[in-house]
Design a protein around this motif. Structure first.
Motif, PDB file in Angstrom:
ATOM      1  N   ALA A 158      -3.281  -1.734  -8.889  1.00  0.00           N
ATOM      2  CA  ALA A 158      -2.696  -1.236  -7.777  1.00  0.00           C
ATOM      3  C   ALA A 158      -1.585  -2.243  -7.064  1.00  0.00           C
ATOM      4  O   ALA A 158      -0.340  -1.404  -6.732  1.00  0.00           O
ATOM      5  CB  ALA A 158      -3.491  -0.526  -6.713  1.00  0.00           C
ATOM      6  N   ASP A 183       2.646  -1.643  -7.108  1.00  0.00           N
ATOM      7  CA  ASP A 183       3.588  -1.671  -5.749  1.00  0.00           C
ATOM      8  C   ASP A 183       4.483  -2.828  -6.129  1.00  0.00           C
ATOM      9  O   ASP A 183       5.779  -2.824  -5.751  1.00  0.00           O
ATOM     10  CB  ASP A 183       2.522  -2.174  -4.623  1.00  0.00           C
ATOM     11  CG  ASP A 183       1.954  -0.982  -3.937  1.00  0.00           C
ATOM     12  OD1 ASP A 183       2.672   0.294  -4.342  1.00  0.00           O
ATOM     13  OD2 ASP A 183       1.294  -0.962  -3.056  1.00  0.00           O
ATOM     14  N   ARG A 233      -9.040  -3.083 -10.825  1.00  0.00           N
ATOM     15  CA  ARG A 233      -8.222  -1.714 -10.422  1.00  0.00           C
ATOM     16  C   ARG A 233      -7.665  -1.982  -9.041  1.00  0.00           C
ATOM     17  O   ARG A 233      -6.393  -1.800  -8.868  1.00  0.00           O
ATOM     18  CB  ARG A 233      -9.668  -1.013 -10.031  1.00  0.00           C
ATOM     19  CG  ARG A 233     -10.030   0.145 -11.173  1.00  0.00           C
ATOM     20  CD  ARG A 233     -10.756   1.204 -10.912  1.00  0.00           C
ATOM     21  NE  ARG A 233     -11.337   1.981 -12.232  1.00  0.00           N
ATOM     22  CZ  ARG A 233     -10.619   2.681 -12.872  1.00  0.00           C
ATOM     23  NH1 ARG A 233      -9.471   2.658 -12.662  1.00  0.00           N
ATOM     24  NH2 ARG A 233     -11.222   3.196 -13.834  1.00  0.00           N
ATOM     25  N   GLN A 252       1.054  -1.092   0.056  1.00  0.00           N
ATOM     26  CA  GLN A 252       0.075  -0.148   0.021  1.00  0.00           C
ATOM     27  C   GLN A 252       0.810   1.211  -0.066  1.00  0.00           C
ATOM     28  O   GLN A 252       0.633   2.218   0.673  1.00  0.00           O
ATOM     29  CB  GLN A 252      -0.875  -0.084   1.319  1.00  0.00           C
ATOM     30  CG  GLN A 252      -1.838  -1.198   1.232  1.00  0.00           C
ATOM     31  CD  GLN A 252      -2.936  -1.179   2.328  1.00  0.00           C
ATOM     32  OE1 GLN A 252      -2.635  -0.653   3.234  1.00  0.00           O
ATOM     33  NE2 GLN A 252      -4.087  -2.087   2.255  1.00  0.00           N
TER      34      GLN A 252
END
Length: 365
Positions: free
Chosen positions: A308, A312, A304, A66
């Motif tokens: 993400a 990362d 989506r 994250q």
């Protein structure tokens, strides 16, 4: 002294060390492991001893989660003993007769049929499915019920494939109706595994990214006696397969294609790409072609989220993932990662425009 464990594991790879072995060590149930080396490579004896060290071995988890940098060390203590099929087959059979699970992560060549596969007596030059068939026959003769198979090889429907191979070999070698019936009742999990394990730690251990997945397809008789954040039970593996293949793997192949066209340095890695100007091209591809195409399948929100996570993973500052390695067998990867995606989407909407992907596909054919 031979210990009885819950799991018999075929494979000593650093992937298993940082994946299933670590999960077993973190479990709230007793998940002890016997590791089996089936290659017969005597140069790896030091690894076997280190894997079974009572103090455990390290897995260094390094990367982005994250957007936050992660760098921590986990200790794996689930592995209790190690054997080689070349030197310790009797011990392997004794342990295999009592385990609940047989886990495997062998090389692609480990499944290749060998001339000795049809021999009535075990030899170490057999393929992995043949070795497993002999082990299961030994267990059958003890009167124990069949174990659960947990193959993690990157083969579609890996559980079904392995079980079918075992059944075919059992018929050819043993021709025993009772044994065949016993095998038919044996649970075998279809699964997908995912974790980038970038380098080994000697003599045992590995460096791995934070992301990890072990997706198992639900079926009668299949269960694990613990839960783990990386383990997902799913009705169908297709969704997980499509997300991984057509986002992460497709992204890798797009990067490799650009690397070839632009004639970038041979030692360039994915992190170099993510820090360069062309990272924006990858993000544009995801936003204008990949995510809208997944939306046609009702998977926009999941796509989506997976994009993400993938970004990362690609931007992991600790990972030296060479584009030259990704570019191996480039034509086959274009067909499987991009061609299959275009066909899958066009089956729903033949008019869906995928200009960048179609151009790569056309060039690759």
């Amino acid at each position: 002294m031979v210990l009885q464990t819950q799991v018999l594991q075929f494979g000593t790879s650093r992937f298993l060390q940082a994946h299933a072995d670590l999960f077993f060590s973190q479990a709230d149930a007793d998940m002890t492991v016997t590791v089996v080396q089936s290659s017969g490579d005597t140069s790896r004896q030091h690894r076997l001893a280190a894997l079974a060290d009572p103090s455990g071995f390290p897995v260094r988890v390094k990367g982005l989660e994250q957007g936050q940098e992660i760098d921590r060390e986990e200790r794996v203590t689930s592995v209790k003993q190690c054997f080689s099929t070349a030197q310790d087959w009797d011990d392997v059979c004794r342990v295999g007769a009592g385990v609940s699970y047989i886990l495997s992560n062998t090389s692609d060549r480990g499944y290749d049929a060998q001339p000795s596969d049809l021999d009535a007596q075990f030899t170490n030059d057999m393929s992995f499915p043949a070795k497993l068939t002999h082990l299961l026959h030994y267990r059958f003769k003890t009167g124990a019920k069949a174990p659960t198979l947990l193959p993690t090889e990157l083969i579609p429907d890996n559980g079904d494939v392995l079980k079918t191979r075992v059944l075919d070999l059992a018929e050819a070698v043993f021709n025993d109706v009772a044994f065949a019936t016993w095998l038919q009742a044996m649970p075998a999990a279809n699964s997908i595994v995912d974790r980038i394990v970038s380098e080994p730690i000697e003599p045992a251990g590995a460096v791995a990214e934070p992301y990890a997945l072990w997706a198992l397809q639900k079926a009668d008789g299949l269960s694990l006696p613990f839960t783990h954040p990386a383990i997902e039970w799913v009705d169908s593996l297709e969704e997980a397969e499509r997300l991984k293949l057509h986002i992460l793997n497709l992204g890798h192949t797009y990067i490799a294609d650009l690397w070839q066209v632009k004639d970038w340095p041979k030692d360039m890695n994915v992190l170099d790409f993510m820090r360069g100007d062309h990272c924006a091209d990858l993000m544009h591809l995801y936003e204008t072609e990949v995510i809208p195409a997944f939306a046609l399948k009702g998977l926009e929100s999941k796509a989506r989220a997976y994009v993400a996570t993938t970004v990362d993973r690609f931007a992991n500052p600790f990972l030296d993932h060479r584009i030259a390695d990704i570019a191996q067998n480039h034509g086959q990867k274009i067909d499987r990662r991009i061609g299959a995606f275009v066909s899958w989407i066009h089956a729903t909407d033949p008019e869906c425009r995928l200009p960048t992907l179609s151009a790569i596909l056309k060039k690759g054919t």
